[in-house]
Design an enzyme around this catalytic site. Structure first.
Site, PDB file in Angstrom:
ATOM      1  N   GLU A  67       0.854  -1.179   0.000  1.00 56.23           N
ATOM      2  CA  GLU A  67       0.000   0.000   0.000  1.00 56.23           C
ATOM      3  C   GLU A  67       0.897   1.239   0.000  1.00 56.23           C
ATOM      4  O   GLU A  67       1.871   1.272   0.759  1.00 56.23           O
ATOM      5  CB  GLU A  67      -0.909   0.034   1.237  1.00 56.23           C
ATOM      6  CG  GLU A  67      -1.922   1.155   1.141  1.00 56.23           C
ATOM      7  CD  GLU A  67      -2.935   1.190   2.304  1.00 56.23           C
ATOM      8  OE1 GLU A  67      -2.802   0.405   3.250  1.00 56.23           O
ATOM      9  OE2 GLU A  67      -3.850   2.010   2.210  1.00 56.23           O
ATOM     10  N   MET A 100       0.433  -2.826   8.633  1.00 53.59           N
ATOM     11  CA  MET A 100      -0.270  -2.965   7.361  1.00 53.59           C
ATOM     12  C   MET A 100      -1.149  -4.199   7.365  1.00 53.59           C
ATOM     13  O   MET A 100      -0.721  -5.281   7.760  1.00 53.59           O
ATOM     14  CB  MET A 100       0.774  -3.022   6.227  1.00 53.59           C
ATOM     15  CG  MET A 100       0.185  -3.184   4.852  1.00 53.59           C
ATOM     16  SD  MET A 100      -0.858  -1.756   4.403  1.00 53.59           S
ATOM     17  CE  MET A 100      -2.045  -2.569   3.369  1.00 53.59           C
ATOM     18  N   GLU A 101      -2.366  -4.012   6.864  1.00 52.74           N
ATOM     19  CA  GLU A 101      -3.434  -5.004   6.994  1.00 52.74           C
ATOM     20  C   GLU A 101      -3.469  -6.062   5.899  1.00 52.74           C
ATOM     21  O   GLU A 101      -4.542  -6.607   5.608  1.00 52.74           O
ATOM     22  CB  GLU A 101      -4.780  -4.269   7.016  1.00 52.74           C
ATOM     23  CG  GLU A 101      -5.204  -3.613   5.679  1.00 52.74           C
ATOM     24  CD  GLU A 101      -4.879  -2.132   5.543  1.00 52.74           C
ATOM     25  OE1 GLU A 101      -3.944  -1.669   6.229  1.00 52.74           O
ATOM     26  OE2 GLU A 101      -5.543  -1.440   4.754  1.00 52.74           O
ATOM     27  N   ASN A 102      -2.344  -6.412   5.270  1.00 56.06           N
ATOM     28  CA  ASN A 102      -2.334  -7.429   4.215  1.00 56.06           C
ATOM     29  C   ASN A 102      -3.187  -8.635   4.609  1.00 56.06           C
ATOM     30  O   ASN A 102      -3.122  -9.115   5.729  1.00 56.06           O
ATOM     31  CB  ASN A 102      -0.906  -7.911   3.971  1.00 56.06           C
ATOM     32  CG  ASN A 102       0.078  -6.776   3.936  1.00 56.06           C
ATOM     33  OD1 ASN A 102      -0.025  -5.905   3.094  1.00 56.06           O
ATOM     34  ND2 ASN A 102       0.999  -6.757   4.891  1.00 56.06           N
ATOM     35  N   HIS A 116      -6.811  -2.280  14.966  1.00 51.98           N
ATOM     36  CA  HIS A 116      -7.012  -1.535  13.719  1.00 51.98           C
ATOM     37  C   HIS A 116      -6.736  -2.421  12.505  1.00 51.98           C
ATOM     38  O   HIS A 116      -7.574  -2.538  11.603  1.00 51.98           O
ATOM     39  CB  HIS A 116      -6.096  -0.311  13.722  1.00 51.98           C
ATOM     40  CG  HIS A 116      -6.182   0.538  12.498  1.00 51.98           C
ATOM     41  ND1 HIS A 116      -6.976   1.657  12.431  1.00 51.98           N
ATOM     42  CD2 HIS A 116      -5.598   0.428  11.283  1.00 51.98           C
ATOM     43  CE1 HIS A 116      -6.871   2.198  11.230  1.00 51.98           C
ATOM     44  NE2 HIS A 116      -6.034   1.470  10.509  1.00 51.98           N
ATOM     45  N   GLU A 117      -5.579  -3.061  12.494  1.00 49.78           N
ATOM     46  CA  GLU A 117      -5.227  -3.889  11.329  1.00 49.78           C
ATOM     47  C   GLU A 117      -6.164  -5.085  11.221  1.00 49.78           C
ATOM     48  O   GLU A 117      -6.579  -5.463  10.130  1.00 49.78           O
ATOM     49  CB  GLU A 117      -3.772  -4.363  11.413  1.00 49.78           C
ATOM     50  CG  GLU A 117      -2.740  -3.257  11.587  1.00 49.78           C
ATOM     51  CD  GLU A 117      -2.870  -2.084  10.637  1.00 49.78           C
ATOM     52  OE1 GLU A 117      -3.365  -2.274   9.507  1.00 49.78           O
ATOM     53  OE2 GLU A 117      -2.505  -0.964  11.030  1.00 49.78           O
ATOM     54  N   HIS A 163      -9.464  -4.096   9.740  1.00 50.51           N
ATOM     55  CA  HIS A 163      -9.396  -3.869   8.294  1.00 50.51           C
ATOM     56  C   HIS A 163      -9.825  -5.115   7.506  1.00 50.51           C
ATOM     57  O   HIS A 163     -10.172  -5.008   6.334  1.00 50.51           O
ATOM     58  CB  HIS A 163      -7.971  -3.512   7.880  1.00 50.51           C
ATOM     59  CG  HIS A 163      -7.676  -2.041   7.830  1.00 50.51           C
ATOM     60  ND1 HIS A 163      -8.524  -1.114   7.273  1.00 50.51           N
ATOM     61  CD2 HIS A 163      -6.580  -1.334   8.249  1.00 50.51           C
ATOM     62  CE1 HIS A 163      -7.970   0.093   7.352  1.00 50.51           C
ATOM     63  NE2 HIS A 163      -6.799  -0.008   7.950  1.00 50.51           N
TER      64      HIS A 163
HETATM   65  N1  TRP Z   1      -3.072   0.916   5.680  1.00 49.63           N
HETATM   66  C1  TRP Z   1      -2.183   0.994   6.794  1.00 49.63           C
HETATM   67  C2  TRP Z   1      -3.043   1.218   8.022  1.00 49.63           C
HETATM   68  O1  TRP Z   1      -3.806   2.127   8.115  1.00 49.63           O
HETATM   69  C3  TRP Z   1      -1.180   2.061   6.763  1.00 49.63           C
HETATM   70  C4  TRP Z   1      -0.290   2.243   5.591  1.00 49.63           C
HETATM   71  C5  TRP Z   1      -0.518   2.937   4.497  1.00 49.63           C
HETATM   72  C6  TRP Z   1       1.057   1.920   5.533  1.00 49.63           C
HETATM   73  N2  TRP Z   1       0.609   3.059   3.747  1.00 49.63           N
HETATM   74  C7  TRP Z   1       1.583   2.465   4.367  1.00 49.63           C
HETATM   75  C8  TRP Z   1       1.867   1.187   6.343  1.00 49.63           C
HETATM   76  C9  TRP Z   1       2.911   2.351   4.053  1.00 49.63           C
HETATM   77  C10 TRP Z   1       3.193   1.059   6.023  1.00 49.63           C
HETATM   78  C11 TRP Z   1       3.720   1.649   4.888  1.00 49.63           C
HETATM   79  O2  TRP Z   1      -3.053   0.487   8.924  1.00 49.63           O
HETATM   80 ZN    ZN Z   2      -5.669   1.597   8.538  1.00 51.31          ZN
END
Ligand code: TRP
Ligand code: ZN
Length: 850
Positions: free
Chosen positions: A122, A257-259, A291-292, A295
């Site tokens: 992301e 990060m929510e992969n 939070h993650e 998601h």
């Molecule tokens: N989507 C992630 C969250 O909100 C955050 C995120 C966006 C992120 N871009 C990123 C994390 C780049 C690491 C690097 O939880």
């Molecule tokens: Zn998020």
């Protein structure tokens, strides 16, 4: 390859993808500087396409070969991607590319962190892994094969097969490329299981590198299980795979990060033990894990159509994690904490050159829009919506969301439609919260005659870059009325302010009531309400709404600080007595009392002064804050030791809200006591501490009075092998340095053998510390501006994302006197003129300079 002239992307230009993807098969042959990625992608023309031109994103890829339906092709390559002729029927695209994770210091795409391969896709990082339609509205089922000489090979979804040096993964849920993840390394797992509400077993793992971190996963696992349960109980959401993996990574640009099925975390956002993490760290970790995890439904099962819709997943998921923390701990304390954060970061953003709507309508680099406005104000907008429609309608709308949009890449229009459909309300005025930037100012006046009380509210939103004219918003203002004995004569009522000016009437009141306006911080606005300090002190003592009780103290303090700065006023008894009464009130939650005792930050005071038309002087602000703290300490002299003793927690350490609140108040007390005893009590606390909250609280108290040199040395000796603790050591020295020492301290620390420019946590410790030292950062010499600019220029070619984010430290430059303005502008101009500056940093400097 460097970017060509940066292009602005507009929401209005959205068009559907030319092709859709039915399935993706990826094979990774891992090599530190020569990883081969073999892709096989089943495309079909999108019936909704407006153009059939086939384009795949791809950056910094060495193309080895490409085929369509088995036939080798020679595509047109550019810095942004690949074009080629394709059939107008379904076809298979295949490619082999080579990438170099070991030299990828941007930490985007596939990179290496301390010997571990990991990914961050992301928002637009997948295009650095292979050629692909890297946009969130293209969702596909991924199958991944990893070949590499490492014991643990992970990707999204469920494991299919594995052997010596390889593993295969299949994720049955269609997803956009930004949710792809791969991890490979010598890792150990802290494992557990969770049984879902329908009785399915889910294997849970938190993966870390061996050698010390294994013992720091217990709390994260507990938080994960609590999150899974909470999402079932409160939102009816069940987990949808057999496996949920979390991996802790040392080098990471953000929190986590929510992969899908494979969350990747900054080690600082998941690892904790009582000895190494503070109570605040524990609470943050719990919130980020939640939070993650949340998601998985709000973000993954339902994703965003395009990146302009980012708040669809982030605002909602932040709102959900805030609810969760409130349920786990204290709603009152959580609301105050969130308001402090919103005012400090989002109001700052909204009132400066980087202001943008919750849903921006253009961007140059999307990574620059993971902001407090999109996240925190995005969450506030959801909270307001819930307040306006009520809890039941909110629950109905959310059920409908999951039913109607599961598997979709959705928009804010889709989101608002749910509420229109479930309530029958016209939400077109409310929708402006998404498109109009800036913080509304609410001016409150009132009058009373013959039993009738009238409250007059006026709203006005100042201009922001690109938006000169603002329209009135629909703003929920929660109000309660108290009588002179502090009894509530009108309980909390939500007024709907829709016009520029509006009057609300309350009848049948024997006396003029005392209004409590914007209870529970019901909207992200600034309230201007001329009232006497006696009235504010009354609310601090009597308001039944904990947020406004706290805010009354806050306003008193801010007001006093302004008078000290402007007119050399001395702290008045009304404020100090009010503070003392709260502090001594044992019926109040210690965590709440600690919040009341905490003064507004110097940055906060600067913002308030600027808002009132003054040119803030950081040195004078710092002086006023120090003076006030000393007065408070002296005024509370007799009470503080008693409070300190009462806050001692016995028994084994737990990071729960109860004991954490006591430690917070204990630390607030010891920091005030230090102003009077020269740090004796703090030194004792430091020597005896068996947990990081008290060790760090003591060290902070000592550094605040320019003591603690021996303790700093002892701390470094004790923790030199623990990166996360050493980040605290680096950060604290800079953030608490005397104003004229801040830049020198930061500079000295950048020469420390353990300073590592490539590690974002360490870089942020030092330079985030410098930014947070308001008087130090803005010291008249300009030394801090120059030092930060030097280091941003060094970091930019290595890590554009972190550079751009740290460049926002300069966004308040217009507040200050011409001398400081000149110095900051010179620093910014120096950054702007750096050859080959990244698109990320270039966009931020350009916007800040205006
Ligand atoms: N989507 C992630 C969250 O909100 C955050 C995120 C966006 C992120 N871009 C990123 C994390 C780049 C690491 C690097 O939880
Ligand atoms: Zn998020």
């Amino acid at each position: 390859m460097k970017d060509a002239a940066p292009q602005t992307i507009y929401l209005a230009d959205y068009t559907p993808p030319s092709h859709l993807v039915d399935a993706v098969h990826l094979t990774f042959k891992l090599g530190a500087t020569n990883t081969r990625v073999v892709s096989r992608i089943a495309f079909r023309p999108n019936p909704k396409a407006v153009s059939n031109v086939f384009f795949l994103h791809g950056e910094d890829l060495a193309l080895i070969s490409a085929k369509i339906d088995g036939q080798p092709i020679t595509p047109d390559l550019s810095a942004e991607g690949l074009r080629c002729a394709v059939p107008d029927t379904p076809f298979i695209f295949e490619a082999e590319v080579e990438i170099s994770p070991a030299t990828n210091t941007a930490l985007e795409g596939l990179y290496m962190s301390n010997g571990m391969y990991c990914t961050q896709c992301e928002a637009e990082g997948f295009r650095k892994i292979t050629y692909y339609p890297d946009r969130p509205d293209v969702m596909a089922v991924f199958t991944v094969r990893i070949e590499g000489d490492l014991p643990v090979l992970l990707s999204n979804g469920n494991p299919v097969a594995a052997g010596d040096g390889w593993a295969e993964w299949h994720d049955p849920w269609p997803k956009p490329a930004y949710l792809f993840a791969l991890v490979a390394g010598d890792l150990v797992a802290h494992s557990d299981t969770f049984i879902t509400k329908s009785g399915r077993d889910v294997d849970l793992n938190i993966w870390v590198r061996p050698g010390g971190d294994e013992g720091k996963c217990v709390f994260g696992m507990k938080a994960l299980k609590a999150s899974m349960k909470w999402d079932e109980d409160v939102y009816g959401r069940e987990y949808d795979l057999d496996l949920f993996n979390i991996v802790a990574v040392d080098d990471f640009n953000a929190g986590a990060m929510e992969n899908k099925g494979l969350n990747i975390f900054n080690a600082s956002a998941v690892l904790a033990s009582p000895e190494t993490a503070t109570d605040a760290n524990f609470e943050t970790i719990e919130a980020i894990i939640a939070h993650e995890y949340f998601h998985n439904w709000t973000g993954n099962r339902i994703t965003c159509r395009d990146w302009f819709q980012l708040c669809l997943k982030e605002g909602l998921t932040v709102f959900r994690d805030q609810q969760f923390t409130g349920d786990m701990r204290s709603h009152a304390v959580k609301r105050i904490d969130d308001a402090i954060v919103l005012r400090a970061y989002q109001f700052r953003e909204d009132n400066g050159p980087l202001a943008h709507p919750v849903r921006p309508d253009s961007f140059v680099e999307i990574n620059n829009f993971y902001t407090a406005t999109v996240y925190e104000k995005g969450a506030e907008v959801i909270g307001m919506l819930k307040l306006l429609v009520g809890d039941d309608a909110y629950a109905k709308a959310l059920d409908l969301y999951f039913e109607r949009h599961d598997g979709d890449a959705a928009t804010i229009e889709d989101w608002l439609q749910l509420f229109a459909d479930t309530t029958g309300r016209d939400l077109s005025q409310f929708a402006k919260w998404y498109s109009q930037a800036g913080t509304p100012r609410i001016t409150v006046t009132d009058d009373y005659a013959d039993g009738t009380y009238r409250l007059h509210l006026r709203q006005e939103t100042p201009a922001t870059p690109g938006q000169d004219k603002k329209e009135p918003l629909l703003i929920p203002i929660a109000v309660g009325l108290l009588n002179n004995n502090g009894a509530e004569v009108v309980p909390t009522t939500v007024l709907e302010l829709t016009d520029a000016e509006q009057t609300f009437t309350f009848g049948g009141l024997a006396d003029k009531p005392v209004p409590s306006v914007l209870r529970n911080f019901s909207a992200p606005v600034i309230v201007h309400h001329e009232r006497t300090n006696a009235e504010r002190a009354f609310l601090l003592a009597h308001d039944t709404d904990p947020f406004n009780k706290w805010d009354a103290g806050r306003t008193l303090a801010q007001d006093l600080l302004m008078r000290m700065i402007r007119d050399d006023a001395t702290p008045d008894e009304a404020f100090l007595d009010g503070l003392a009464a709260v502090l001594r009130d044992d019926t109040l939650d210690p965590a709440f009392r600690a919040l009341v005792l905490r003064l507004p930050s110097e940055e906060d005071t600067a913002q308030t002064l600027f808002d009132a038309g003054d040119t803030p002087d950081p040195a004078a602000i710092n002086q006023a804050h120090e003076t006030l703290k000393l007065h408070i300490a002296q005024h509370l002299q007799d009470t503080l030791p008693r409070i300190y003793a009462d806050m001692i927690v016995t028994g084994p350490y737990t990071p729960d809200a109860g004991p954490a609140g006591k430690r917070a108040l204990g630390n607030a007390a010891v920091s005030l006591i230090s102003k009077l005893d020269g740090g004796k009590q703090a030194a004792r606390q430091f020597a005896q501490a068996d947990n990081m909250t008290q060790q760090l609280g003591a060290l902070r108290a000592l550094l605040q009075i320019s003591k603690g040199a021996d303790e700093l040395t002892a701390f470094a000796q004790q923790w030199q092998h623990d990166r996360l603790v050493m980040d605290k050591w680096f950060g604290l020295q800079v953030s608490l340095a005397a104003p004229d020492q801040a830049a020198a301290t930061a500079k000295r620390l950048t020469a420390h053998p353990d300073f590592d420019i490539k590690n974002p946590n360490r870089f942020r410790a030092v330079f985030g510390g410098l930014k947070s030292n308001t008087a130090g950062f803005h010291h008249a010499s300009g030394a801090a501006y120059d030092l930060l600019a030097d280091w941003l220029i060094k970091l930019d070619p290595l890590n554009p994302q972190t550079t751009a984010r740290m460049t926002t430290s300069f966004d308040t430059w217009r507040r200050y006197d011409t001398d400081r303005q000149d110095k900051m502008r010179a620093a910014l101009t120096r950054i702007a003129r750096t050859p080959d500056l990244s698109r990320d940093t270039a966009e931020i400097v350009t916007r800040i300079l205006g």
